[in-house]
Design a protein around this motif. Structure first.
Motif, short mmCIF file in Angstrom:
data_model
loop_
_atom_site.label_atom_id
_atom_site.label_comp_id
_atom_site.label_asym_id
_atom_site.label_seq_id
_atom_site.Cartn_x
_atom_site.Cartn_y
_atom_site.Cartn_z
N CYS A 44 -19.24 2.74 -5.20
CA CYS A 44 -18.51 2.94 -6.44
C CYS A 44 -17.72 4.23 -6.43
CB CYS A 44 -19.45 2.94 -7.65
SG CYS A 44 -20.14 1.32 -7.96
N ASP A 45 -17.00 4.45 -5.35
CA ASP A 45 -16.23 5.67 -5.30
C ASP A 45 -14.75 5.42 -5.46
OD1 ASP A 45 -16.19 6.03 -1.66
OD2 ASP A 45 -15.76 4.35 -3.00
N GLY A 46 -14.38 4.19 -5.71
CA GLY A 46 -12.97 3.92 -5.91
C GLY A 46 -12.19 3.82 -4.63
N ALA A 47 -12.89 3.79 -3.50
CA ALA A 47 -12.21 3.66 -2.22
C ALA A 47 -13.05 2.75 -1.35
CB ALA A 47 -12.04 5.01 -1.55
N LEU A 48 -12.40 2.16 -0.37
CA LEU A 48 -13.10 1.21 0.49
C LEU A 48 -13.19 1.75 1.90
CD1 LEU A 48 -11.46 -2.19 -0.52
CD2 LEU A 48 -13.61 -1.25 -1.29
N THR A 49 -14.40 1.82 2.39
CA THR A 49 -14.55 2.09 3.81
C THR A 49 -14.32 0.79 4.56
OG1 THR A 49 -16.88 1.59 3.72
CG2 THR A 49 -16.25 3.86 3.32
N SER A 56 -15.81 11.95 -5.74
CA SER A 56 -14.92 12.85 -6.45
C SER A 56 -13.60 12.96 -5.73
CB SER A 56 -15.57 14.22 -6.55
OG SER A 56 -15.63 14.80 -5.25
N ARG A 57 -13.68 12.88 -4.44
CA ARG A 57 -12.47 12.99 -3.67
C ARG A 57 -11.51 11.87 -4.01
NH1 ARG A 57 -12.96 12.30 2.38
NH2 ARG A 57 -15.08 12.78 1.89
N SER A 58 -12.07 10.69 -4.02
CA SER A 58 -11.17 9.56 -4.17
C SER A 58 -10.82 9.30 -5.61
CB SER A 58 -11.80 8.32 -3.56
OG SER A 58 -13.07 8.14 -4.17
N TYR A 59 -11.67 9.79 -6.50
CA TYR A 59 -11.37 9.48 -7.89
C TYR A 59 -10.07 10.13 -8.28
CZ TYR A 59 -11.83 9.23 -12.87
OH TYR A 59 -11.62 8.97 -14.19
N SER A 60 -9.96 11.39 -7.94
CA SER A 60 -8.73 12.07 -8.33
C SER A 60 -7.68 12.01 -7.25
CB SER A 60 -9.03 13.52 -8.68
OG SER A 60 -9.94 14.06 -7.74
N SER A 61 -8.03 11.37 -6.17
CA SER A 61 -7.05 11.39 -5.09
C SER A 61 -5.85 10.57 -5.46
CB SER A 61 -7.67 10.85 -3.81
OG SER A 61 -7.89 9.46 -3.95
N ILE A 107 -9.78 3.55 2.33
CA ILE A 107 -8.56 3.06 1.70
C ILE A 107 -8.68 3.38 0.23
CG2 ILE A 107 -7.31 1.00 1.03
CD1 ILE A 107 -7.86 -0.25 3.55
N SER A 108 -7.66 3.97 -0.31
CA SER A 108 -7.77 4.36 -1.72
C SER A 108 -7.66 3.12 -2.60
CB SER A 108 -6.66 5.33 -2.07
OG SER A 108 -5.46 4.62 -2.22
N GLY A 109 -8.02 3.34 -3.84
CA GLY A 109 -8.08 2.21 -4.75
C GLY A 109 -6.73 1.57 -4.98
N LEU A 128 -2.87 10.58 1.86
CA LEU A 128 -4.23 10.45 1.34
C LEU A 128 -5.13 11.48 1.97
CD1 LEU A 128 -6.09 8.77 -0.41
CD2 LEU A 128 -6.57 7.38 1.56
N HIS A 129 -4.96 11.63 3.30
CA HIS A 129 -5.79 12.64 3.97
C HIS A 129 -5.54 14.00 3.37
CE1 HIS A 129 -7.70 10.36 7.05
NE2 HIS A 129 -6.59 9.78 7.40
N ARG A 130 -4.26 14.28 3.28
CA ARG A 130 -3.90 15.59 2.76
C ARG A 130 -4.42 15.77 1.36
NH1 ARG A 130 2.04 16.59 2.08
NH2 ARG A 130 2.21 14.81 3.41
N SER A 131 -4.22 14.70 0.61
CA SER A 131 -4.65 14.82 -0.78
C SER A 131 -6.16 14.91 -0.87
CB SER A 131 -4.15 13.63 -1.58
OG SER A 131 -4.74 12.44 -1.08
N GLU A 132 -6.83 14.22 0.04
CA GLU A 132 -8.29 14.28 -0.02
C GLU A 132 -8.76 15.69 0.26
OE1 GLU A 132 -9.59 9.79 1.25
OE2 GLU A 132 -9.89 11.46 2.59
N THR A 133 -8.17 16.27 1.30
CA THR A 133 -8.63 17.62 1.62
C THR A 133 -8.25 18.58 0.51
OG1 THR A 133 -6.59 17.91 2.83
CG2 THR A 133 -8.53 17.28 4.09
N SER A 134 -7.10 18.32 -0.09
CA SER A 134 -6.72 19.25 -1.13
C SER A 134 -7.49 19.00 -2.40
CB SER A 134 -5.23 19.14 -1.40
OG SER A 134 -4.95 17.85 -1.91
N VAL A 135 -7.85 17.74 -2.58
CA VAL A 135 -8.54 17.43 -3.83
C VAL A 135 -9.96 17.94 -3.79
CG1 VAL A 135 -9.50 15.50 -5.12
CG2 VAL A 135 -7.12 15.53 -4.49
N LYS A 136 -10.48 18.07 -2.61
CA LYS A 136 -11.84 18.61 -2.53
C LYS A 136 -11.91 19.92 -3.27
CE LYS A 136 -13.73 16.74 1.69
NZ LYS A 136 -13.81 16.89 3.11
N ASP A 137 -10.85 20.67 -3.14
CA ASP A 137 -10.87 21.94 -3.85
C ASP A 137 -10.59 21.76 -5.32
OD1 ASP A 137 -11.05 22.89 -1.28
OD2 ASP A 137 -8.87 23.04 -1.10
N MET A 138 -9.84 20.74 -5.61
CA MET A 138 -9.36 20.62 -6.97
C MET A 138 -10.17 19.64 -7.80
SD MET A 138 -5.31 20.57 -6.71
CE MET A 138 -4.87 19.79 -5.19
#
Lengths: 673, 139
Positions: A316-321, A443-448, A286-288, A384-394
């Motif tokens: 401390c990744d800004g997201a909750l499992t 990193s994924r979730s920080y900019s996600s 879950i994103s922050g 979020l999923h989409r953004s996560e996968t896209s953010v991995k690159d970005m």
């Protein structure tokens, strides 16, 4: 085994072999529990070089399990010196255990009393009726919850059995002496299941869960040293405590009773359902921002929520499992029910423990399908999923920090292994061990969150940017509509509305006049944008390019001069028109020179008069005015175009300048400061 | 071991400042404040377009008789300033760098908290404890 020297008393403490083993086991368990256990106050965690410390939490629970009254425990703690030095080192611990044994044997709590031979201290660990010796395996049965923990006890204590058998006979007789203060809790221990549910309902006001439901909580593997194993006994001790008069923790060292930090089965279900409502995939994050919105509904204050987040987001990744989310939710629930927040994440709420206790397969049950259909917020997690996968690159910004973080965390990991564990740092370090693996999701979730918004924004079809004004095909006349409207903010209220149909093309003579007028008038007019006039304007630009440059005061023509330099190619003009028009400006050139640059449309009207007034004056004048207005608007457009081009040129020049400056800087020798 | 640690926001107001409790803490505040000018000078000296090439660790900003001030800037222009005791000669540059790195990591953790609004004062206990570990232990 070493002989613990000089505890609080200053005299050497002699332990028999059995006592040595027993105490060292206990100490190891308490110290081991400190690995995942709640931290006492920071001073309790100060490391003794070369020796481990037992965390105050498990130690306090252990002491309470000894069924001694609180005052006795206080005395013992003071005597053993733990209060003075602030932590439970091995010496203090052993002295304390000795004192407990002495107290349980009925001797006064004094340093002198530990000098004599004493039975091993007894700790109430089991749920059974009757007191069970801590090290007695024979009576350890019945409660499934205790078995994993007690089997380890069995193994460790079998060797001490022989030595203890003698003292065992004493213990039943001694026990009544020690039991009076413990009898009420002893009594209440019997209806434990009922009592637990009562406690839970009173404390939590949530799903009362039978105690038996908590049996599966205890993980079958006792891998996490004594951590999970100590929990059932601690739970009992804490339950007992909570039923007794003193509900609040007695001293600052004692931790909170464990049961508020345990998640029951029903609570677990509830949390998981809530998680699914926010995020259908239980194995994802879950994103922050989502979590923030959700938890803000709990109406806790922001600093408290911030602190709860800090506790529960272990990596401390800004997201909750899911386990982190359950921990956070549980903390919020506890807080709302009045429990003060702990200093560090209790062991029962740590993600590893939660994941072990509730295997993931249970969560991803068939209910997942039913939930995934009916999720109103499912789109957001999909983003979020989409953004996560896209953010991995970005992930550009977090990447350098991530690399640094990885190095640092690995370094800190190594350092941590050497040094004695500090509770607080350990709590942060152990999650950081796992976070080194999860650094990518960091990193994924920080900019996600930011990318997610960007993705959302991009979902809406972006308003098409204004077409570049360079292209000048016929179709671009439509663009002039867009161009003129923003560029003519001071549009006259009487500006002509956009013509739905092409206006009739004025005759060449009029056109020539109007082109002259429009060129002569420097002021832009909010024009209508007829298709025909545009062509005419282009013609005028072409002609001005072809002819001798007219007066410099004619701004539009100047604009036309510079712009055609670039626009020659884009211009797709029917060749006939410029040819036709070429001759006119030659006639008009002197006229243009004569005519001073006049202002505004009304000025164009008087300029028309000296022209051969062959035309019918009134109606023609109106038409002329209208066309003049149009011309002015076109001139305005031309000016605006020129302006934008010049701006772009300026930008390019700026960039070139910056690039040159950079080169200069690089070539210049670096100044050492 | 630092004597004073400060986190300054981009707009040059303090997000977090903590010093060893001595009798004259205002002096440290003043030193941090004056160091901001030096920080600005350093980051602007390398040119505006060279942000990527600029190193985050600025090094010794300026020494005084008793103390030395070190600086560190993040990419988002958040500055970390650390004042150390000048008599502590055993403190090497690498140690200072590692301390700044830890600060930066903890700061990132604070930022990851969605309940933290950038620009607020830092009240995270984890950050506090990390800074405590870096400060001189005044017994």
């Amino acid at each position: 085994m070493e002989v613990a020297g000089g505890g609080g008393s200053g005299s050497p403490l002699l332990l028999s072999d059995a006592e040595q083993q027993c105490y060292s086991e206990l100490f190891a368990r308490c110290a081991g529990a400190a690995g995942g256990g709640p931290s006492g106050p920071p001073e309790a965690a100060r490391a003794v070089p070369g020796a481990a410390t037992a965390a105050a939490g498990p130690v306090a629970d252990l002491f309470r399990a000894s069924q001694l009254p609180a005052e006795t425990l206080h005395q013992i703690t003071e005597l053993c010196g733990a209060k003075r030095v602030g932590y439970f080192g091995p010496t203090q611990f052993y002295v304390a255990l000795k004192l407990i044994a002495a107290a349980q044997s009925g001797l006064p709590v004094r340093i002198e009393s530990i000098k004599c031979e004493l039975p091993l201290p007894r700790f109430m660990m089991s749920k059974n009726d009757g007191e069970v010796r801590f090290g007695n395996p024979a009576e350890l049965h019945g409660t499934k919850a205790q078995i994993p923990y007690l089997t380890t006890e069995k193994n460790s204590f079998k060797r001490t059995d022989d030595g203890d058998k003698q003292q065992e006979t004493q213990s039943p007789t001694m026990s009544p002496l020690a039991s009076p203060p413990s009898s009420p809790p002893h009594y209440q221990r019997v209806p434990l299941s009922h009592g637990y549910s009562k406690l839970w309902s009173s404390a939590e006001q949530m799903h009362p869960a039978p105690y038996e439901a908590r049996q599966p909580l205890v993980p079958p593997e006792g891998t996490s040293s004594g951590g999970p194993g100590t929990k059932p006994p601690r739970l009992q001790a804490s339950l007992i405590r909570s039923f007794s008069v003193e509900r609040e923790p007695q001293d600052s060292n004692s931790n909170y009773p464990d049961e508020p930090w345990r998640i029951t089965e029903e609570q677990r279900e509830y949390y998981v359902n809530q998680f699914r409502s926010l995020q259908p995939d239980p194995s994802s994050f879950i994103s922050g921002s989502v979590a923030k919105n959700f938890f803000t509904k709990s109406k806790l204050s922001i600093p408290e929520l911030s602190y709860i987040w800090e506790l529960s987001d272990a990596d401390c990744d800004g997201a909750l499992t899911l386990p982190e989310f359950c921990a956070a939710f549980h903390l919020i629930v506890a807080r709302k029910n009045g429990y003060p927040l702990p200093e560090a994440l209790p062991p029962t709420l740590q993600p590893e423990y939660l994941q072990a206790a509730f295997p993931k397969s249970k969560w991803e049950c068939a209910a997942f399908d039913s939930y995934s259909e009916s999720m109103p917020a499912s789109q957001q997690p999909r983003d979020l999923h989409r953004s996560e996968t896209s953010v991995k690159d970005m992930a550009d910004f977090p990447v350098p920090i991530q690399d640094v973080t990885l190095d640092d965390k690995q370094a800190s990991k190594n350092i941590k292994d050497e040094a004695s564990p500090k509770d607080v740092s350990e709590d942060s370090a152990t999650p950081k061990d796992s976070s080194s693996l999860k650094a990518r999701p960091r990193s994924r979730s920080y900019s996600s969150t930011s990318i997610e918004e960007a993705m959302k924004r991009s979902e809406d079809p972006p308003t098409p940017p204004p077409r570049p004004q360079k292209t000048h095909s016929r179709a671009s006349s439509l663009d002039l509509n867009k161009v003129f409207q923003p560029s003519a903010p001071a549009a006259k209220s009487g500006s002509l509305p956009q013509p739905p149909a092409l206006p009739p093309r004025p005759c060449p003579s009029q056109v020539s006049q109007h082109s002259v007028n429009s060129e002569s008038s420097a002021q832009p007019k909010p024009p209508a944008q007829p298709y025909g006039d545009f062509r005419l304007q282009e013609q005028s630009e072409q002609t001005s390019e072809a002819e001798v440059h007219p007066q410099s005061s004619r701004g539009p023509s100047q604009a036309a001069e510079s712009s055609p330099a670039k626009k020659d190619i884009p211009y797709s003009q029917p060749p006939s028109k410029p040819i036709r028009r070429k001759f006119r400006p030659e006639n008009q050139a002197p006229e243009n020179q004569e005519l001073p640059p006049t202002v505004g449309g009304p000025a164009s009207a008087p300029t028309m008069k000296p022209h051969p007034a062959v035309q019918k004056q009134s109606s023609k004048q109106k038409k002329a005015i209208q066309t003049a207005i149009r011309k002015n608007k076109e001139a305005n457009a031309v000016l605006a175009r020129l302006n934008s081009e010049l701006q772009q040129q300026l930008k390019e020049v700026h960039q070139e300048r910056i690039a040159l400056e950079n080169q200069l800087e690089q070539l210049r020798p670096v100044t050492v400061l | 071991m630092a004597v004073c640690v400060a986190v300054i926001a981009k707009e040059n107001y303090p997000l977090y400042i903590r010093s060893v409790p001595t009798e004259n803490e205002l002096k440290f505040h003043y030193m941090v404040h004056t160091s901001l000018d030096v920080v600005d000078e350093k980051i602007s000296a390398l040119g505006k377009a060279l942000v990527d090439q600029r190193e985050l660790y600025l090094g010794l900003l300026y020494p005084t008789e008793d103390h030395k001030v070190y600086g560190y800037v993040t990419n988002s222009k958040v500055k970390f300033v650390m004042v150390v005791d000048a008599s502590n000669t055993a403190l090497r540059d690498n140690e200072i760098r590692s301390m700044f790195r830890k600060l930066h990591n903890s700061y990132t953790d604070v930022m990851c908290n969605p309940f933290y609004n950038p620009g607020d004062r830092i009240q995270s206990r984890a950050f506090d404890s990390m800074v405590t570990s870096m400060m001189i232990q005044v017994c």
